[in-house]
Write a protein that holds these residues in place. Structure first.
Motif: not given
Length: 444
Positions: A172-176, A193-198, A200-203, A209-210
């Motif tokens: 699950x990749x989700x907005x922080x 679970x992997x959060x990306x900075x709010x 930020x679609x590039x993140x 991908x990772x």
């Protein structure tokens, strides 16, 4: 104007910490807690209990009344009544003013007369009513989806659906900044679970991908309209990421339906994206639709699977018929009266722009329904809320740990029913209260 003078001076902050430390250690004649942490059957040792006690003590030391759980004595719309006094209200999700609309109330009353108040059982067993199917068909039509399923709670919808669809071998990749219900569902699933900075679609692309290669299934999880910041994602970008990495895209529309887009259909209308680009549409019935509950819209195979296996649906009582009827009527009014959406958006944009002009920090609000005023300290936000309440304006503070301390804020929810004069009054009162404040010294 970030911060203002509602924070503690360095001297006052030190004095408060010392006072709270003495109370924590039992000084100043503080009574011992009713339940000792050592009691194996007690509750005083639960995580966060001591923090709650310190927060209460801090409020008492600063002379702050608890701003939460205030009972409203009628319909909470653009105005409300609390403790026998009328207030200008910015603390309700009644975005289109439909909660209290006579047509919505009449639909709920008619459902009570026909079906009673409760469904009285799980829908699978004997709690199915025609109004459930009618509501689900109308919601599915909004998204151009094959099917929809309504649940008794918005929070439980995310918990049970995410927790049921994903497992330990999944990702699950989700907005922080994702809502607690999504975070709880992700935790329940056992997926990575992997959060990306709010926002930020590039993140999000980098994280997906990772991590995607080693996962069986993947879910990209975002909101359509973020309730803390009032901003909107670039839906097309997130849809493209999900397609590239063979992931499901799930969008939480709790604050989007009736708010975003020219006719209030949601974030896909706002962004000009085909709704079929989203695999799982989630939303709630408690904001624009004047009821209570949640829903999932998407492909029929998904909905059929959830209908027969999601624990929060199969093992829960069905949605109360009057709530389903109220939501269905609210959705019909939304379709028939899109001018309500235009008024809401105009009001929120006016509030945001006036606040910026007065030097208030409104962050990245899109000016659609939610406008934060970032103060920069929890003490400052609580005191500003209290100052506005004394002036007849009801708006809630959002404090640490719900947001980082430097992002503590007031959160203004706008309505189609607010008038221009009321919006100008609220902005001016907020700016004036900040301007009039000085460094806070601890009383006593």
């Amino acid at each position: 104007m970030k911060g203002g003078g509602f924070g503690l001076s360095q001297t006052a902050r030190l004095a408060l910490l010392q006072r709270l430390a003495r109370r924590r250690d039992g000084a100043e004649g503080a009574a011992a807690p009713a339940e000792e942490v050592s009691d194996p059957r007690g509750f005083a040792g639960l995580p966060g209990q001591r923090d709650f006690a310190l927060i209460r003590a801090a409020g008492e030391a600063l002379g702050l009344e608890n701003p939460f759980f205030r009972p409203h004595e009628g319909v909470a719309g653009a105005r409300t009544r609390i403790g026998g006094r009328d207030y200008l209200n910015f603390s309700s999700y009644n975005y289109l003013g439909l909660n209290g609309d006579p047509r919505v109330a009449a639909a709920a009353k008619a459902a009570i007369d026909r079906y009673g108040i409760s469904a009285s059982a799980s829908r699978m067993v004997s709690g199915e009513r025609p109004v459930h199917a009618a509501l689900e068909a109308a919601l599915a039509e909004n998204y151009g989806a094959e099917a929809c399923l309504a649940f008794v709670s918005g929070h439980a919808t995310n918990v049970t659906v995410i927790g049921h669809l994903l497992g330990p071998r999944d990702l699950i990749v989700h907005d922080a900044a994702i809502h607690n219900s999504c975070a709880e569902g992700a935790r329940l699933s056992g997926a990575r679970r992997v959060a990306f900075p709010h926002n930020d679609w590039r993140a999000a692309e980098r994280e997906m991908a990772a991590a995607r290669r080693g996962a069986k299934r993947a879910l990209l999880l975002i909101e359509g309209h973020y309730s803390m910041d009032g901003d909107v994602p670039d839906l097309a970008r997130f849809a493209a990421i999900a397609r590239r990495h063979e992931a499901w895209l799930m969008v939480d529309e709790a604050h989007s339906l009736g708010v975003l887009g020219a006719t209030g259909r949601g974030v896909f209308e706002q962004c000009g994206v085909d709704p079929s680009e989203v695999d799982i549409w989630m939303g709630t019935l408690s904001k624009t639709l004047s009821a209570c509950g949640g829903y999932i819209a998407g492909r029929r195979a998904l909905v059929d699977y959830l209908k027969h296996s999601a624990p929060g649906f199969v093992y829960s009582v069905g949605l109360a018929p009057p709530l389903a009827a109220a939501a269905l009527e609210s959705l019909a009014i939304l379709r028939a009266e899109p001018e309500r959406v235009r008024r809401l958006q105009a009001n929120a944009t006016l509030f945001r722009d006036l606040a910026r002009a007065r030097g208030l920090d409104v962050g990245h609000s899109a000016g659609m329904a939610i406008v934060p005023v970032i103060v920069g300290s929890s003490v400052g936000a609580a005191r500003l809320s209290a100052a506005l309440f004394a002036r007849g304006i009801n708006v809630q503070p959002i404090l640490f740990p719900a947001v980082p301390e430097a992002s503590a804020r007031l959160r203004f929810f706008l309505s189609a029913e607010h008038g221009e004069a009321e919006i100008r009054e609220a902005v001016e009162a907020t700016a004036a209260a900040l301007a009039e404040s000085g460094p806070l010294e601890l009383p006593g």
